[in-house]
Write a protein that holds these residues in place. Sequence first.
Motif, PDB file in Angstrom:
ATOM      1  N   LEU A 183       0.822  -1.165  -0.092  1.00 12.50           N
ATOM      2  CA  LEU A 183      -0.187   0.044  -0.025  1.00 12.50           C
ATOM      3  C   LEU A 183       0.583   1.208  -0.179  1.00 12.50           C
ATOM      4  O   LEU A 183       0.455   1.980  -0.542  1.00 12.50           O
ATOM      5  N   GLN A 184       1.938   1.103   0.750  1.00 10.78           N
ATOM      6  CA  GLN A 184       2.814   2.587   0.884  1.00 10.78           C
ATOM      7  C   GLN A 184       3.424   2.788  -0.636  1.00 10.78           C
ATOM      8  O   GLN A 184       3.662   4.049  -0.885  1.00 10.78           O
ATOM      9  N   GLU A 185       3.371   1.869  -1.329  1.00  9.94           N
ATOM     10  CA  GLU A 185       4.060   2.098  -2.913  1.00  9.94           C
ATOM     11  C   GLU A 185       3.118   2.983  -3.569  1.00  9.94           C
ATOM     12  O   GLU A 185       3.661   3.763  -4.427  1.00  9.94           O
ATOM     13  N   PHE A 186       1.844   2.890  -3.294  1.00  7.90           N
ATOM     14  CA  PHE A 186       0.860   3.870  -4.088  1.00  7.90           C
ATOM     15  C   PHE A 186       1.168   5.413  -3.688  1.00  7.90           C
ATOM     16  O   PHE A 186       1.182   6.162  -4.590  1.00  7.90           O
ATOM     17  N   PHE A 187       1.525   5.502  -2.351  1.00  8.42           N
ATOM     18  CA  PHE A 187       1.877   6.925  -1.866  1.00  8.42           C
ATOM     19  C   PHE A 187       3.177   7.602  -2.604  1.00  8.42           C
ATOM     20  O   PHE A 187       3.241   8.855  -2.696  1.00  8.42           O
ATOM     21  N   THR A 188       4.159   6.487  -2.891  1.00  3.28           N
ATOM     22  CA  THR A 188       5.243   6.885  -3.455  1.00  3.28           C
ATOM     23  C   THR A 188       5.406   7.056  -4.995  1.00  3.28           C
ATOM     24  O   THR A 188       5.742   8.145  -5.543  1.00  3.28           O
TER      25      THR A 188
ATOM     26  N   ALA B  12       2.438   7.485  -6.769  1.00  6.33           N
ATOM     27  CA  ALA B  12       1.350   8.486  -6.969  1.00  6.33           C
ATOM     28  C   ALA B  12       0.864   9.356  -5.924  1.00  6.33           C
ATOM     29  O   ALA B  12      -0.346   9.303  -5.269  1.00  6.33           O
ATOM     30  N   PRO B  13       1.673  10.373  -5.224  1.00  3.83           N
ATOM     31  CA  PRO B  13       1.577  10.925  -4.221  1.00  3.83           C
ATOM     32  C   PRO B  13       0.207  11.792  -4.395  1.00  3.83           C
ATOM     33  O   PRO B  13      -0.421  12.102  -3.258  1.00  3.83           O
ATOM     34  N   ASP B  14      -0.137  12.252  -5.272  1.00  5.06           N
ATOM     35  CA  ASP B  14      -1.446  13.100  -5.530  1.00  5.06           C
ATOM     36  C   ASP B  14      -2.627  12.427  -5.519  1.00  5.06           C
ATOM     37  O   ASP B  14      -3.784  12.935  -5.592  1.00  5.06           O
ATOM     38  N   MET B  15      -2.455  10.927  -5.483  1.00  2.61           N
ATOM     39  CA  MET B  15      -3.697  10.199  -5.794  1.00  2.61           C
ATOM     40  C   MET B  15      -4.592  10.028  -4.633  1.00  2.61           C
ATOM     41  O   MET B  15      -3.846   9.410  -3.642  1.00  2.61           O
ATOM     42  N   ARG B  16      -5.645  10.088  -4.753  1.00  7.53           N
ATOM     43  CA  ARG B  16      -6.471   9.805  -3.315  1.00  7.53           C
ATOM     44  C   ARG B  16      -7.035   8.339  -3.499  1.00  7.53           C
ATOM     45  O   ARG B  16      -7.470   8.133  -4.443  1.00  7.53           O
ATOM     46  N   ILE B  17      -6.628   7.689  -2.304  1.00  7.09           N
ATOM     47  CA  ILE B  17      -7.488   6.224  -2.366  1.00  7.09           C
ATOM     48  C   ILE B  17      -8.260   6.214  -0.974  1.00  7.09           C
ATOM     49  O   ILE B  17      -8.412   6.796  -0.014  1.00  7.09           O
TER      50      ILE B  17
END
Length: 219
Positions: free
Chosen positions: A147-152, A154-159
């Motif tokens: 899950l942390q990979e998403f924040f790295t 695509a930091p602007d993507m809201r999940i």
Amino acid sequence: MNNQVNLFYWHGMVSRVDYDSWNSKQCNTEQPPHLVECLDLYVQIRHHVGHLDQPKQSEDSEERQKRRVQPNGSIDPDMLYFSYCTGNGTLDFDVAIVPDCFGLDDQVSTYLNDPAVQQAIHARPTNWRECSVLLYRPLRMDMTNYLQEFFTIAPDMRILYYSGDVDLATVPFAQTQRCLATMKRPITKHWRPYVINKEVVGYVEEYDTYTYATIKGAG
């Protein structure tokens, strides 16, 4: 108070942060060492749960009940799944009795086939239908690293992560909350009920990189 807080939490109505704070302050004991703090926290938890509105029933108030305006964002303290729309406590609707309401399957299908919804979730235009077979495959890995990979990436993507509040053992909300908590993301908007057509349909809490929500009556 402790019994009430536990009932609220295990029905998906209290945030993990408030529940952990309740226990860490020893408010769950017979003689809490900081009673005033526990009282203040209890008031905060009740506020986050939302408004409790108990429909009154009596023979001489039948006509008044017919004219009663549906309360906005309220929960019946006698029945968590009471519907102010249909007047019953089931998780589905009797369409014949209340023609203005339509069944849960129809609601999901209508929602996911709405072009505006498909555009909002970045789905290709499609005619969505319910799957007939769902197979689970255990990954046997720590999902939080994934899950942390998403924040790295695509930091602007809201999940949005969501849980049904009646799921007992597949992906229960309490387990999902604990999993997400290990990422230690800061809260930007605190736990609160969210309302559709005046009905409380779940709870939501926003973090800096994702939003967590529960869905009332869903598995």
